[in-house]
Design a protein around this motif. Structure first.
Motif, PDB file in Angstrom:
ATOM      1  N   LYS A  24     -10.414 -11.974   4.255  1.00 31.61           N
ATOM      2  CA  LYS A  24     -11.524 -11.046   4.475  1.00 31.61           C
ATOM      3  C   LYS A  24     -12.755 -11.763   5.056  1.00 31.61           C
ATOM      4  CE  LYS A  24     -10.445  -6.884   4.157  1.00 31.61           C
ATOM      5  NZ  LYS A  24     -10.629  -6.142   5.419  1.00 31.61           N
ATOM      6  N   ILE A  25     -12.767 -13.102   4.969  1.00 36.50           N
ATOM      7  CA  ILE A  25     -13.890 -13.857   5.548  1.00 36.50           C
ATOM      8  C   ILE A  25     -13.921 -13.694   7.074  1.00 36.50           C
ATOM      9  CG2 ILE A  25     -14.830 -16.196   5.900  1.00 36.50           C
ATOM     10  CD1 ILE A  25     -13.516 -16.977   3.223  1.00 36.50           C
ATOM     11  N   PHE A  26     -12.735 -13.573   7.690  1.00 35.26           N
ATOM     12  CA  PHE A  26     -12.740 -13.529   9.165  1.00 35.26           C
ATOM     13  C   PHE A  26     -11.926 -12.386   9.769  1.00 35.26           C
ATOM     14  CE2 PHE A  26      -8.566 -15.450   9.891  1.00 35.26           C
ATOM     15  CZ  PHE A  26      -8.350 -16.138   8.699  1.00 35.26           C
ATOM     16  N   VAL A  27     -11.276 -11.569   8.943  1.00 34.50           N
ATOM     17  CA  VAL A  27     -10.487 -10.451   9.485  1.00 34.50           C
ATOM     18  C   VAL A  27     -11.253  -9.140   9.260  1.00 34.50           C
ATOM     19  CG1 VAL A  27      -8.353  -9.113   9.176  1.00 34.50           C
ATOM     20  CG2 VAL A  27      -8.278 -11.612   9.129  1.00 34.50           C
ATOM     21  N   ASN A  28     -11.412  -8.356  10.330  1.00 34.76           N
ATOM     22  CA  ASN A  28     -12.170  -7.100  10.213  1.00 34.76           C
ATOM     23  C   ASN A  28     -11.304  -5.926   9.772  1.00 34.76           C
ATOM     24  OD1 ASN A  28     -14.533  -8.175  10.949  1.00 34.76           O
ATOM     25  ND2 ASN A  28     -14.453  -7.539  13.098  1.00 34.76           N
ATOM     26  N   SER A  29      -9.993  -6.040   9.975  1.00 31.57           N
ATOM     27  CA  SER A  29      -9.156  -4.869   9.690  1.00 31.57           C
ATOM     28  C   SER A  29      -8.464  -5.021   8.334  1.00 31.57           C
ATOM     29  CB  SER A  29      -8.151  -4.675  10.818  1.00 31.57           C
ATOM     30  OG  SER A  29      -7.694  -5.923  11.206  1.00 31.57           O
ATOM     31  N   ASP A  30      -7.495  -4.126   8.080  1.00 33.42           N
ATOM     32  CA  ASP A  30      -6.891  -4.079   6.732  1.00 33.42           C
ATOM     33  C   ASP A  30      -6.070  -5.334   6.428  1.00 33.42           C
ATOM     34  OD1 ASP A  30      -7.961  -1.619   6.514  1.00 33.42           O
ATOM     35  OD2 ASP A  30      -6.086  -0.514   6.874  1.00 33.42           O
ATOM     36  N   CYS A  31      -6.156  -5.796   5.193  1.00 33.36           N
ATOM     37  CA  CYS A  31      -5.289  -6.863   4.708  1.00 33.36           C
ATOM     38  C   CYS A  31      -4.423  -6.228   3.620  1.00 33.36           C
ATOM     39  CB  CYS A  31      -6.109  -8.010   4.113  1.00 33.36           C
ATOM     40  SG  CYS A  31      -7.100  -8.850   5.343  1.00 33.36           S
ATOM     41  N   VAL A  32      -3.171  -5.971   3.970  1.00 35.68           N
ATOM     42  CA  VAL A  32      -2.315  -5.178   3.079  1.00 35.68           C
ATOM     43  C   VAL A  32      -1.441  -6.107   2.235  1.00 35.68           C
ATOM     44  CG1 VAL A  32      -0.672  -3.272   2.988  1.00 35.68           C
ATOM     45  CG2 VAL A  32      -2.235  -3.468   4.916  1.00 35.68           C
ATOM     46  N   ILE A  33      -1.470  -5.858   0.935  1.00 38.80           N
ATOM     47  CA  ILE A  33      -0.779  -6.750   0.003  1.00 38.80           C
ATOM     48  C   ILE A  33       0.668  -6.299  -0.246  1.00 38.80           C
ATOM     49  CG2 ILE A  33      -0.730  -7.262  -2.473  1.00 38.80           C
ATOM     50  CD1 ILE A  33      -3.676  -7.817  -2.351  1.00 38.80           C
ATOM     51  N   THR A  34       1.579  -7.274  -0.241  1.00 35.32           N
ATOM     52  CA  THR A  34       2.974  -7.013  -0.618  1.00 35.32           C
ATOM     53  C   THR A  34       3.509  -8.276  -1.284  1.00 35.32           C
ATOM     54  OG1 THR A  34       5.150  -6.350   0.202  1.00 35.32           O
ATOM     55  CG2 THR A  34       3.835  -7.682   1.688  1.00 35.32           C
ATOM     56  N   ASP A  35       4.842  -8.341  -1.492  1.00 39.13           N
ATOM     57  CA  ASP A  35       5.393  -9.582  -2.041  1.00 39.13           C
ATOM     58  C   ASP A  35       5.793 -10.503  -0.890  1.00 39.13           C
ATOM     59  OD1 ASP A  35       8.527  -9.284  -1.568  1.00 39.13           O
ATOM     60  OD2 ASP A  35       7.681  -7.339  -2.124  1.00 39.13           O
ATOM     61  N   CYS A  36       6.062 -11.776  -1.201  1.00 41.02           N
ATOM     62  CA  CYS A  36       6.257 -12.735  -0.110  1.00 41.02           C
ATOM     63  C   CYS A  36       7.540 -12.480   0.681  1.00 41.02           C
ATOM     64  CB  CYS A  36       6.199 -14.174  -0.611  1.00 41.02           C
ATOM     65  SG  CYS A  36       7.319 -14.554  -1.952  1.00 41.02           S
ATOM     66  N   ARG A  37       8.592 -12.002   0.036  1.00 41.66           N
ATOM     67  CA  ARG A  37       9.854 -11.786   0.768  1.00 41.66           C
ATOM     68  C   ARG A  37       9.699 -10.636   1.772  1.00 41.66           C
ATOM     69  NH1 ARG A  37      14.172 -14.430  -1.745  1.00 41.66           N
ATOM     70  NH2 ARG A  37      15.718 -13.036  -0.858  1.00 41.66           N
ATOM     71  N   THR A  38       9.012  -9.573   1.362  1.00 43.63           N
ATOM     72  CA  THR A  38       8.798  -8.440   2.287  1.00 43.63           C
ATOM     73  C   THR A  38       7.904  -8.891   3.446  1.00 43.63           C
ATOM     74  OG1 THR A  38       8.900  -6.993   0.362  1.00 43.63           O
ATOM     75  CG2 THR A  38       8.149  -6.002   2.413  1.00 43.63           C
ATOM     76  N   ALA A  39       6.892  -9.698   3.135  1.00 40.98           N
ATOM     77  CA  ALA A  39       5.998 -10.175   4.203  1.00 40.98           C
ATOM     78  C   ALA A  39       6.782 -11.036   5.197  1.00 40.98           C
ATOM     79  CB  ALA A  39       4.850 -10.977   3.598  1.00 40.98           C
ATOM     80  N   GLU A  40       7.666 -11.891   4.674  1.00 40.24           N
ATOM     81  CA  GLU A  40       8.463 -12.744   5.569  1.00 40.24           C
ATOM     82  C   GLU A  40       9.323 -11.888   6.491  1.00 40.24           C
ATOM     83  OE1 GLU A  40       8.909 -16.504   2.426  1.00 40.24           O
ATOM     84  OE2 GLU A  40      10.310 -14.848   2.344  1.00 40.24           O
ATOM     85  N   LEU A  41       9.992 -10.876   5.909  1.00 40.63           N
ATOM     86  CA  LEU A  41      10.872 -10.057   6.746  1.00 40.63           C
ATOM     87  C   LEU A  41      10.066  -9.177   7.705  1.00 40.63           C
ATOM     88  CD1 LEU A  41      13.787  -9.476   7.447  1.00 40.63           C
ATOM     89  CD2 LEU A  41      13.826  -7.676   5.724  1.00 40.63           C
ATOM     90  N   SER A  42       8.879  -8.741   7.281  1.00 38.26           N
ATOM     91  CA  SER A  42       8.119  -7.847   8.163  1.00 38.26           C
ATOM     92  C   SER A  42       7.774  -8.556   9.475  1.00 38.26           C
ATOM     93  CB  SER A  42       6.863  -7.294   7.474  1.00 38.26           C
ATOM     94  OG  SER A  42       5.797  -8.192   7.579  1.00 38.26           O
ATOM     95  N   LYS A  43       7.422  -9.819   9.386  1.00 40.21           N
ATOM     96  CA  LYS A  43       7.120 -10.575  10.610  1.00 40.21           C
ATOM     97  C   LYS A  43       8.346 -10.635  11.531  1.00 40.21           C
ATOM     98  CE  LYS A  43       5.789 -13.521  13.567  1.00 40.21           C
ATOM     99  NZ  LYS A  43       4.642 -13.475  14.427  1.00 40.21           N
ATOM    100  N   LEU A  44       9.498 -10.920  10.954  1.00 38.60           N
ATOM    101  CA  LEU A  44      10.716 -11.054  11.756  1.00 38.60           C
ATOM    102  C   LEU A  44      11.113  -9.714  12.370  1.00 38.60           C
ATOM    103  CD1 LEU A  44      12.746 -13.310   9.273  1.00 38.60           C
ATOM    104  CD2 LEU A  44      11.357 -14.033  11.221  1.00 38.60           C
ATOM    105  N   VAL A  45      10.892  -8.660  11.609  1.00 35.31           N
ATOM    106  CA  VAL A  45      11.255  -7.323  12.061  1.00 35.31           C
ATOM    107  C   VAL A  45      10.365  -6.883  13.230  1.00 35.31           C
ATOM    108  CG1 VAL A  45      11.106  -4.899  11.316  1.00 35.31           C
ATOM    109  CG2 VAL A  45      12.299  -6.567   9.894  1.00 35.31           C
TER     110      VAL A  45
END
Ligand code: SAJ
Length: 416
Positions: A191-212
C-alpha cells in the motif's frame, strides 16, 4: 524502514526505485557487478520508458543504493529469474540462492516477499528451507495463524514491459501470504506504493493465478496464430478477419505474430504443465502452436525467395527486429531472434539486421554475412523484407518504401 530488493532486472529495478522514491531506504542486490555499478552511477542497464529518470532521482536522493551483498533489512523482496531447465522444468535455483543469502540476515519482525513467477508450492518450499537454516526463528504455516518471527508472502509481479512504471502503481496486486497475518503484513507494505486494490488470498492460489494469467494470453495468441495459418491457406487477410471478428462485443482475439517470446508468456505455462501434465491439455497445445510459429515463418521466407525468381545466394534479406516484442531491448525467448538465426543458416548473400534497441548483434548472429544496420540501409539494400517486431520506428515507415521488394510482414503493420 529498510527494504532489500534482490534481483535488479526488469521487475526488481523499477520496484526498488519506486519504493525509494517514497523516501524509503532501499538496497538493491544483484550478483552482476556491471548492474550494481551502473545503478550506483544513476544509470540503467535495460530499456524501459521513464525508468532512467526514476533511478537517477532515487540514487541521487540517497534512498537507493545497489550492492552485491545481502544485508539486514525489514523487508526482503525477491525478484530473481525463474527460468526453465531441460524438459521445460522450472529452475528455482536463483530463488533458493537468494533465500540462502537472506537467511543469515533475518531478524524477528522481518517480511519476505517472493515476486518471481514460481510453480505452486514454491512459497512453502522457501519457508521449509528457511526453517532448516534458521531453527532459532519461528515461521508461519497455514494451520497456525499466530504471529511468528518471520512473515512470508507470494505477490506476483504483473507489469507489462514497456509500461512498467504505470502498471507497478496502478495494477491490482494479488497477495498470498502463508498465513493471514503474512498477507496482512505484505498488503501494508504494498500500500506504500500501489494505488489500486491489493487482494488477499493464500500463497498457492496466488502462485497459480500468476501462471494462469500468462497462460490465458498464450492460449489466446495461439488461437490467433492458428487463425493466421488457416487464413493463409484460404487466401484471406487474417488482420482484416480479426478486425471484423473483434467488432463482436464479446470477441477479443489477440494478434498473430512470429511466435510468443519473452521471459513470461513463453515460460510460465510450462510451470502449470509440469505440475499437472495430464490435465494441462489446452495449455500444452497452445505452447506447441506458438513454439511452432517461427518455423511456419521460415517456410514463408522460402516462398518469398521463390517469388523473386532468384536463388538465395543472389539475394539480400532485411530482418527487422530481434526483440521479443515492440519497443523493448529484451531478446529472451524471442521468436524474432530465433527466426533470424535460422534465416542466417539458409544461405542468403547478406542479412541486414535492424534492431534499434541494441548496439551489438548477439554472438549467435555474428558472421561475415550479417550486419546490424539502420532501417534505411536495410530497406534500400535488401530484396526481401522480413518484419519481425512492430517497433515504433518500423511502424512510421510507409508500405510504399518496399515497392518492388518481397515483403513478409509477420505483425501485420503493413497488412492493407
Ligand atoms: N504477442 C503476440 N500477440 C499479441 C500479444 C503478444 O504475438 O496479441 C507476443 C509478443 O510479441 C511477445 C509475447 O506475445 O512475443 C508476450 O508479449 P506480451 O506483451 O503479451 O507480454 P509480456 O511477456 O511482455 O508480459 C506478460 C504480461 N502478462 C499478461 O498480459 C497476462 C505482464 O502483465 C506480466 O507481468 C508479464 O508477462 C510477466 O512478467 O509475467
Amino acid at each position: 524502514m529498510k527494504v532489500s530488493v534482490i534481483g535488479l532486472g526488469y521487475i526488481g529495478l523499477p520496484t526498488a526505485a519506486l519504493i525509494a522514491s517514497k523516501k524509503i531506504n532501499v538496497i538493491g542486490i544483484d550478483v552482476n557487478h556491471f548492474v550494481v555499478d551502473t545503478i550506483n552511477n544513476a544509470r540503467i542497464h535495460i530499456v524501459e520508458p521513464n525508468l532512467e529518470n526514476l533511478v537517477k532521482t532515487s540514487v541521487e536522493s540517497g534512498y537507493f543504493i545497489a550492492s552485491d551483498t545481502v544485508e539486514k533489512a525489514d523487508v526482503f523482496l525477491v525478484a530473481v529469474p525463474t527460468p526453465f531447465k531441460d524438459h521445460n522444468k522450472p529452475d528455482l535455483s536463483f530463488v533458493e540462492l537468494a533465500i540462502k543469502n537472506i537467511a543469515p540476515n533475518l531478524e524477528q519482525g522481518n517480511l519476505i516477499i517472493l515476486e518471481s513467477t514460481s510453480p505452486v508450492g514454491s512459497t512453502e518450499k522457501i519457508r521449509d528451507l528457511l526453517m532448516d537454516i534458521r531453527p532459532d526463528l519461528t515461521f508461519p504455516n497455514q494451520k497456525n495463524q499466530d504471529i511468528c518471527d518471520i512473515s512470508i508472502a507470494y505477490c506476483p509481479e504483473r507489469v507489462l514491459p514497456g509500461n512498467i512504471l504505470n502498471e507497478l502503481v496502478n495494477n491490482d496486486r494479488v497477495i498470498g501470504g502463508i498465513s493471514i497475518n503474512c498477507s496482512k503484513k505484505a498488503k501494508e507494505f504494498y500500500k506504500i506504493f500501489v494505488n489500486s486494490d491489493c487482494v488477499i488470498t493464500d500463497c498457492r492460489t496466488a502462485e497459480l493465478s500468476k501462471l494462469v494469467e500468462n497462460s490465458f494470453r498464450d492460449i489466446n495468441i495461439a488461437f490467433a496464430n492458428e487463425l493466421s495459418i488457416i487464413s493463409d491457406k484460404l487466401n484471406i487477410n487474417v488482420w482484416e478477419l480479426l478486425n471484423l471478428a473483434n467488432r463482436h462485443p464479446r470477441v477479443n482475439i489477440l494478434n498473430p505474430g512470429p511466435g510468443v517470446g519473452g521471459h513470461c508468456i513463453a515460460v510460465d505455462p510450462w510451470f502449470i504443465i509440469d505440475s499437472a501434465p495430464d490435465d494441462s491439455k489446452i495449455i500444452k497445445l497452445a505452447r506447441d502452436i506458438n513454439d511452432q510459429k517461427p518455423f511456419y515463418i521460415l517456410k514463408k521466407i522460402e516462398e518469398a525467395v521463390f517469388k523473386t525468381n532468384k536463388s538465395m545466394s543472389d539475394l539480400d534479406i532485411a530482418c527487422l527486429g530481434l526483440a521479443f516484442k515492440a519497443d523493448v531491448d529484451d531478446l529472451r525467448e524471442s521468436p524474432a531472434l530465433k527466426i533470424t538465426i535460422n534465416v542466417g543458416r539458409l544461405g542468403f548473400r547478406k542479412l541486414y539486421i535492424v534492431e534499434p534497441n541494441i548496439k551489438k548483434l548477439p554472438s549467435e548472429l555474428e558472421s561475415n554475412s550479417s550486419e546490424l544496420v539502420e532501417l534505411k540501409k536495410a530497406i534500400t539494400s535488401a530484396e526481401i523484407i522480413l518484419l519481425l517486431v512492430d517497433h515504433a520506428e518500423f511502424k512510421k515507415t510507409k508500405k510504399e518504401s518496399f515497392d518492388g521488394k518481397v515483403l513478409v510482414d509477420t505483425r501485420g503493420i503493413w497488412s492493407e
